[in-house]
Design a protein around this motif. Structure first.
Motif, PDB file in Angstrom:
ATOM      1  N   VAL A 241      41.333  25.132 -58.153  1.00 14.45           N
ATOM      2  CA  VAL A 241      40.838  25.165 -59.530  1.00 14.45           C
ATOM      3  C   VAL A 241      41.092  23.820 -60.203  1.00 14.45           C
ATOM      4  O   VAL A 241      40.202  23.236 -60.821  1.00 14.45           O
ATOM      5  CB  VAL A 241      41.515  26.313 -60.323  1.00 14.45           C
ATOM      6  N   ILE A 242      42.307  23.332 -60.052  1.00 10.75           N
ATOM      7  CA  ILE A 242      42.665  22.053 -60.671  1.00 10.75           C
ATOM      8  C   ILE A 242      41.833  20.912 -60.091  1.00 10.75           C
ATOM      9  O   ILE A 242      41.322  20.069 -60.836  1.00 10.75           O
ATOM     10  CB  ILE A 242      44.174  21.791 -60.513  1.00 10.75           C
ATOM     11  N   SER A 243      41.668  20.897 -58.787  1.00 16.65           N
ATOM     12  CA  SER A 243      40.864  19.826 -58.158  1.00 16.65           C
ATOM     13  C   SER A 243      39.443  19.828 -58.688  1.00 16.65           C
ATOM     14  O   SER A 243      38.890  18.775 -59.020  1.00 16.65           O
ATOM     15  CB  SER A 243      40.845  19.999 -56.639  1.00 16.65           C
ATOM     16  N   ARG A 244      38.854  21.013 -58.784  1.00 17.02           N
ATOM     17  CA  ARG A 244      37.474  21.090 -59.258  1.00 17.02           C
ATOM     18  C   ARG A 244      37.369  20.694 -60.722  1.00 17.02           C
ATOM     19  O   ARG A 244      36.461  19.955 -61.117  1.00 17.02           O
ATOM     20  CB  ARG A 244      36.911  22.498 -59.039  1.00 17.02           C
ATOM     21  N   MET A 245      38.296  21.168 -61.538  1.00 21.38           N
ATOM     22  CA  MET A 245      38.247  20.818 -62.959  1.00 21.38           C
ATOM     23  C   MET A 245      38.463  19.325 -63.172  1.00 21.38           C
ATOM     24  O   MET A 245      37.795  18.716 -64.011  1.00 21.38           O
ATOM     25  CB  MET A 245      39.285  21.625 -63.735  1.00 21.38           C
ATOM     26  N   ALA A 246      39.403  18.734 -62.438  1.00 23.95           N
ATOM     27  CA  ALA A 246      39.662  17.297 -62.585  1.00 23.95           C
ATOM     28  C   ALA A 246      38.420  16.483 -62.229  1.00 23.95           C
ATOM     29  O   ALA A 246      38.097  15.507 -62.904  1.00 23.95           O
ATOM     30  CB  ALA A 246      40.850  16.884 -61.725  1.00 23.95           C
ATOM     31  N   ALA A 247      37.720  16.905 -61.182  1.00 23.39           N
ATOM     32  CA  ALA A 247      36.500  16.202 -60.784  1.00 23.39           C
ATOM     33  C   ALA A 247      35.372  16.421 -61.784  1.00 23.39           C
ATOM     34  O   ALA A 247      34.512  15.551 -61.966  1.00 23.39           O
ATOM     35  CB  ALA A 247      36.061  16.656 -59.392  1.00 23.39           C
ATOM     36  N   ALA A 248      35.375  17.577 -62.452  1.00 24.39           N
ATOM     37  CA  ALA A 248      34.292  17.927 -63.367  1.00 24.39           C
ATOM     38  C   ALA A 248      34.488  17.386 -64.776  1.00 24.39           C
ATOM     39  O   ALA A 248      33.534  17.331 -65.552  1.00 24.39           O
ATOM     40  CB  ALA A 248      34.124  19.447 -63.419  1.00 24.39           C
ATOM     41  N   LEU A 249      35.706  17.016 -65.144  1.00 24.03           N
ATOM     42  CA  LEU A 249      35.942  16.447 -66.473  1.00 24.03           C
ATOM     43  C   LEU A 249      35.364  15.036 -66.490  1.00 24.03           C
ATOM     44  O   LEU A 249      35.854  14.138 -65.806  1.00 24.03           O
ATOM     45  CB  LEU A 249      37.440  16.413 -66.785  1.00 24.03           C
ATOM     46  N   ARG A 250      34.302  14.867 -67.242  1.00 24.67           N
ATOM     47  CA  ARG A 250      33.611  13.580 -67.231  1.00 24.67           C
ATOM     48  C   ARG A 250      32.892  13.358 -68.566  1.00 24.67           C
ATOM     49  O   ARG A 250      32.582  14.315 -69.277  1.00 24.67           O
ATOM     50  CB  ARG A 250      32.614  13.512 -66.085  1.00 24.67           C
ATOM     51  N   PRO A 251      32.616  12.104 -68.851  1.00 26.16           N
ATOM     52  CA  PRO A 251      31.854  11.800 -70.071  1.00 26.16           C
ATOM     53  C   PRO A 251      30.437  12.349 -69.953  1.00 26.16           C
ATOM     54  O   PRO A 251      29.882  12.433 -68.856  1.00 26.16           O
ATOM     55  CB  PRO A 251      31.823  10.276 -70.118  1.00 26.16           C
ATOM     56  N   SER A 252      29.860  12.712 -71.085  1.00 23.32           N
ATOM     57  CA  SER A 252      28.454  13.107 -71.082  1.00 23.32           C
ATOM     58  C   SER A 252      27.603  11.879 -70.777  1.00 23.32           C
ATOM     59  O   SER A 252      28.091  10.749 -70.800  1.00 23.32           O
ATOM     60  CB  SER A 252      28.067  13.724 -72.421  1.00 23.32           C
ATOM     61  N   ASP A 253      26.350  12.102 -70.488  1.00 25.40           N
ATOM     62  CA  ASP A 253      25.461  10.998 -70.108  1.00 25.40           C
ATOM     63  C   ASP A 253      25.349   9.931 -71.192  1.00 25.40           C
ATOM     64  O   ASP A 253      25.128   8.764 -70.894  1.00 25.40           O
ATOM     65  CB  ASP A 253      24.068  11.533 -69.772  1.00 25.40           C
ATOM     66  N   GLU A 254      25.508  10.321 -72.443  1.00 22.50           N
ATOM     67  CA  GLU A 254      25.379   9.378 -73.547  1.00 22.50           C
ATOM     68  C   GLU A 254      26.611   8.493 -73.697  1.00 22.50           C
ATOM     69  O   GLU A 254      26.605   7.510 -74.414  1.00 22.50           O
ATOM     70  CB  GLU A 254      25.152  10.111 -74.868  1.00 22.50           C
ATOM     71  N   CYS A 255      27.687   8.856 -73.056  1.00 26.06           N
ATOM     72  CA  CYS A 255      28.961   8.149 -73.210  1.00 26.06           C
ATOM     73  C   CYS A 255      29.289   7.335 -71.975  1.00 26.06           C
ATOM     74  O   CYS A 255      29.265   7.852 -70.867  1.00 26.06           O
ATOM     75  CB  CYS A 255      30.073   9.168 -73.464  1.00 26.06           C
ATOM     76  N   ARG A 256      29.615   6.110 -72.170  1.00 32.50           N
ATOM     77  CA  ARG A 256      30.082   5.258 -71.084  1.00 32.50           C
ATOM     78  C   ARG A 256      31.480   4.789 -71.460  1.00 32.50           C
ATOM     79  O   ARG A 256      31.637   4.010 -72.400  1.00 32.50           O
ATOM     80  CB  ARG A 256      29.159   4.064 -70.862  1.00 32.50           C
ATOM     81  N   PRO A 257      32.515   5.295 -70.766  1.00 29.95           N
ATOM     82  CA  PRO A 257      33.882   4.921 -71.146  1.00 29.95           C
ATOM     83  C   PRO A 257      34.194   3.469 -70.850  1.00 29.95           C
ATOM     84  O   PRO A 257      33.484   2.825 -70.067  1.00 29.95           O
ATOM     85  CB  PRO A 257      34.741   5.834 -70.254  1.00 29.95           C
ATOM     86  N   PRO A 258      35.252   2.972 -71.461  1.00 29.60           N
ATOM     87  CA  PRO A 258      35.639   1.586 -71.183  1.00 29.60           C
ATOM     88  C   PRO A 258      36.075   1.441 -69.734  1.00 29.60           C
ATOM     89  O   PRO A 258      36.564   2.378 -69.136  1.00 29.60           O
ATOM     90  CB  PRO A 258      36.820   1.348 -72.137  1.00 29.60           C
ATOM     91  N   GLU A 259      35.896   0.242 -69.195  1.00 32.64           N
ATOM     92  CA  GLU A 259      36.292   0.010 -67.799  1.00 32.64           C
ATOM     93  C   GLU A 259      37.621  -0.656 -67.689  1.00 32.64           C
ATOM     94  O   GLU A 259      38.133  -1.291 -68.482  1.00 32.64           O
ATOM     95  CB  GLU A 259      35.220  -0.810 -67.107  1.00 32.64           C
TER      96      GLU A 259
END
Length: 164
Positions: A146-164
């Protein structure tokens, strides 16, 4: 050749219905611009009035899940995560693992018969998204996937590009 196909079908066949019966559901937060997948059995318990996030509860195993966004002071993601680890320590949690990078962080802890796992990601404009899953130690191995899947699925929406 038929025997090879039959053996393959017997081995793979049982796995197919599990994929078809996937009860995970997405949660998106438009205010902060992130998405995550919520595991089966978790029902929404409460939504924040300011749309920062939601909490979920699983009646069958007593686990709780918080999903939320935040605006770290001065947009400093790593400091925000370090502060949250400190809050957990102040609440008598023993931190068992932590890894903090400029783009993501994970940390976990234990207290009594409970454990938690938190995952965070940096988002647009210096904001951040978190999930925190708390459950009984006796369920530790059953929550690994469950944790592995949730960690992989937590992501910015398409409109958001996080800082690098």
């Amino acid at each position: 050749m038929r025997r090879v196909f039959f053996a393959f079908a017997v081995l793979v066949g049982p796995a197919l219905p599990a994929t078809a019966q996937d009860d995970w559901h997405p949660y998106s937060n438009p205010r902060f611009g992130y998405t995550v997948e919520i595991p089966p059995g978790f029902e929404m318990h409460q939504q924040a009035d300011n749309n920062d996030g939601v909490s979920f509860h699983a009646d069958d195993n007593g686990a709780t899940l918080m999903v939320f966004g935040t605006h770290p002071p001065a947009g400093d993601f790593e400091t925000d995560v370090t502060d949250r680890i400190g809050y957990e320590k102040d609440d008598d949690w023993r931190i068992l693992y932590s890894r903090v990078t400029p783009a993501w962080a994970s940390f976990s802890g234990a207290r009594g018969r409970e454990v938690f796992y938190t995952r965070a990601i940096a988002l647009c404009d210096g904001s951040a998204a978190y999930f925190r899953l708390q459950y009984r130690k006796s369920k530790l191995t059953s929550f690994d996937g469950v944790i592995s899947r949730m960690a992989a699925a937590l992501r910015p929406s398409d409109e958001c590009r996080p800082p690098e």
